[in-house]
Design an enzyme around this catalytic site. Structure first.
Site, mmCIF file in Angstrom:
data_model
loop_
_atom_site.group_PDB
_atom_site.id
_atom_site.type_symbol
_atom_site.label_atom_id
_atom_site.label_comp_id
_atom_site.label_asym_id
_atom_site.label_seq_id
_atom_site.Cartn_x
_atom_site.Cartn_y
_atom_site.Cartn_z
ATOM 1 N N ARG A 123 0.836 -1.195 0.000
ATOM 2 C CA ARG A 123 0.000 0.000 0.000
ATOM 3 C C ARG A 123 0.874 1.249 0.000
ATOM 4 O O ARG A 123 1.828 1.337 0.752
ATOM 5 C CB ARG A 123 -0.925 -0.005 1.232
ATOM 6 C CG ARG A 123 -1.846 -1.194 1.176
ATOM 7 C CD ARG A 123 -2.896 -1.192 2.255
ATOM 8 N NE ARG A 123 -3.698 -2.415 2.118
ATOM 9 C CZ ARG A 123 -4.698 -2.745 2.927
ATOM 10 N NH1 ARG A 123 -5.038 -1.940 3.911
ATOM 11 N NH2 ARG A 123 -5.356 -3.862 2.728
ATOM 12 N N GLU A 154 -7.964 -0.617 14.255
ATOM 13 C CA GLU A 154 -8.529 -1.675 13.414
ATOM 14 C C GLU A 154 -7.546 -2.832 13.200
ATOM 15 O O GLU A 154 -6.430 -2.623 12.752
ATOM 16 C CB GLU A 154 -8.912 -1.066 12.060
ATOM 17 C CG GLU A 154 -9.454 -2.102 11.085
ATOM 18 C CD GLU A 154 -9.615 -1.543 9.667
ATOM 19 O OE1 GLU A 154 -9.968 -0.358 9.527
ATOM 20 O OE2 GLU A 154 -9.362 -2.303 8.713
ATOM 21 N N SER A 161 -11.386 -6.360 9.283
ATOM 22 C CA SER A 161 -12.467 -5.699 8.597
ATOM 23 C C SER A 161 -13.167 -6.784 7.793
ATOM 24 O O SER A 161 -12.509 -7.645 7.219
ATOM 25 C CB SER A 161 -11.856 -4.645 7.670
ATOM 26 O OG SER A 161 -12.866 -4.038 6.918
ATOM 27 N N ARG A 200 -0.099 -6.270 11.427
ATOM 28 C CA ARG A 200 -0.476 -5.249 12.406
ATOM 29 C C ARG A 200 -0.880 -5.855 13.749
ATOM 30 O O ARG A 200 -0.782 -5.201 14.791
ATOM 31 C CB ARG A 200 -1.610 -4.401 11.841
ATOM 32 C CG ARG A 200 -2.000 -3.254 12.757
ATOM 33 C CD ARG A 200 -3.214 -2.515 12.253
ATOM 34 N NE ARG A 200 -2.857 -1.304 11.513
ATOM 35 C CZ ARG A 200 -3.731 -0.362 11.192
ATOM 36 N NH1 ARG A 200 -4.996 -0.475 11.537
ATOM 37 N NH2 ARG A 200 -3.344 0.709 10.533
#
Length: 422
Positions: free
Chosen positions: A259, A346, A349, A386
């Site tokens: 990303r 987060e 998701s 993460r």
RNA sequence: GGAGAAUUCGCCUAGUGGCCUAUGGCGCACGCUUGGAAAGCGUGUUGGGUGCAAGCCCUCAUGGGUUCGAAUCCCAUAUUCUCCGCCA
């Protein structure tokens, strides 16, 4: 892509959805008008073509002496057909351009508004308490010699890192735990390509408003994927999936994700919370449209089981319409408590894309009546790099070590703590 | 990187400008036959679009072109295979 029948029969439902998202409502009327224009142009062309086809047979069977005159007549006809064909083509293109801009119709009852208008569905677990000063994951990572940011930056620039020693092994353990859980739940493991063609990227809805988030290799006209969702959705592109009526197809895709994080300068700069490259195990499901909402709940349940296995405190939010990706009709995020930030971040998701993504990618199944219809697709995170942030910070000890959650230990040779070097 | 060959309905395959509205086989589905099965016989079997419907239109890898008319001729692209070269 939205359902054309819905556009024809109930455009107000689409308008309401666009409004809830804060997206352009006028597109709906424009698309409806383009649809009418396209169908008129198509009928015009098809009528002329039918005449031409019939006339062609007359020419073919005509006696030699009449042929020349008939061919001359056919020539005139051909010009008209060609023009009508071109006009219909243009009208179709205009329609599609509008259709592709309209976002998925949100599921009724989801929160309205933008990024901050989510609804918290639940909190799970207890907020970890510390009787010492907590360290953030970056400090822990350095002192335990398991995350090397400096050398990551040295070789690749900001937002790159090395996972080292127990750090590297912890990530692989996390991925393996997730993969085992997925396999037990009936998912088929897939290791996916991370470079994909433009039409796959566009079909999954990632080339819209957030195209600048994506790495692109112009020399090869390929995109680096930010999630294996792209490859997993493309997997059944242009297929009529066998046996979807008998059972939902579930895939667990592992891949590295890339990303650009454009426009996030200064946000989450330290550590590995927001990076250009990370690994992820992604659940991806093809199912019948009427089963999609129940499947969405199931994906969330599997994510929660994984978070609980990692002994994390988390909450689940129902994302507001304005914060949904263009393909999603509803999205749940699970956010874990990050002690150093005293906030939830987060970790997972899960999106229900209903038939929107499948329609763009031409993914269908055969209904009981033998007809084909677009499938529903859903996706959800099961583990990412993460997660290490929450795991390291939540399980840190006063002596600077980190306790490894029980569920991960079998994947780490039974190791129970990561300790600082003496 | 170079040379050659190929791409037709799930699979195999026929088809070299107009009776292709695409052949035949396998597979699959249904029916007949049978005590039951196999065999045999018959029927059906690519998708998409449009229309109330009958029907019509598109679809022979993809996109262009030639032609009154293209699976068929021409150009480009993609993919696969074979051989050569280079690299690991």
């Amino acid at each position: 892509m939205i359902d054309l029948n819905l556009l024809r029969e109930n455009p107000d439902a689409i308008k309401a959805s666009q409004r809830a998202r804060g997206a352009d409502e006028a597109l709906v009327d424009q698309a409806a008008a383009a649809d009418v224009a396209y169908r008129a142009a198509l009928r015009e062309f098809e009528g002329l073509r039918a005449e031409q086809n019939a006339f062609g047979k007359t020419v073919a069977t005509a006696p030699k002496e009449q042929k020349q005159a008939l061919v001359a007549q056919a020539q005139e006809m051909a010009a008209g057909v060609k023009a009508a064909d071109a006009a219909a083509g243009e009208a179709e293109k205009a329609l599609n351009e509008l259709l592709w801009q309209i976002e998925n119709v949100v599921i009724e009852g989801i929160p309205a508004g933008g990024e901050d208008d989510y609804v918290v569905l639940k909190h799970v677990g207890n907020k970890p308490e510390f009787n010492f000063e907590v360290k953030d994951h970056q400090v822990l990572g350095e002192s335990l010699d398991i995350i090397d940011i400096q050398r990551g930056v040295k070789i690749s620039g900001s937002r790159f890192y090395f996972l080292k020693g127990w750090g590297a092994r912890l990530e692989l353990a996390l991925m393996n735990l997730a993969l085992d859980k997925a396999a037990a739940a009936g998912f088929t493991a897939l290791i996916t390509p991370t470079l994909v063609k433009p039409e796959i990227m566009a079909g999954t809805g990632f080339l819209g408003a957030h195209a600048d988030e994506i790495y692109y290799l112009p020399a090869d006209d390929l995109y680096l994927t930010g999630t294996s969702e792209v490859a997993l959705a493309g997997y059944h592109r242009d297929e009529i999936i066998d046996g979807l009526g008998e059972g939902t197809h579930r895939y667990a895709g592992w891949s590295t994700c890339y990303r650009r994080e454009a426009g996030s300068y200064g946000k989450d700069v330290g550590g590995i919370l927001r990076v250009h490259q990370f690994n992820k195990l992604e659940m991806f499901v093809y199912t019948l449209p009427e089963l999609a909402e129940a499947e969405h709940e199931r994906l969330l349940a599997w994510q929660e089981a994984m978070l609980q296995a990692c002994e994390l405190h988390y909450r689940v939010i129902d994302t507001a319409a304005g914060d949904l990706g263009s393909s999603a009709a509803r999205k749940f995020d699970a956010e874990a408590w990050v002690p150093s930030q005293q906030t939830f971040r987060e970790l997972t998701s899960t999106s229900n894309c209903t038939t929107f993504q499948a329609r763009r990618l031409n993914i269908r199944y055969r209904r009981e009546d033998g007809k084909t219809a677009p499938a529903a697709t859903l996706n959800g995170t099961l583990a990412t790099t993460r997660w290490l942030v929450a795991i390291l910070e939540t399980h840190q000890q006063a002596d600077g070590s980190v306790r490894i959650p029980e569920a991960l230990r079998p994947y780490l040779g039974g190791q129970d703590y990561i300790r600082p070097k003496a």
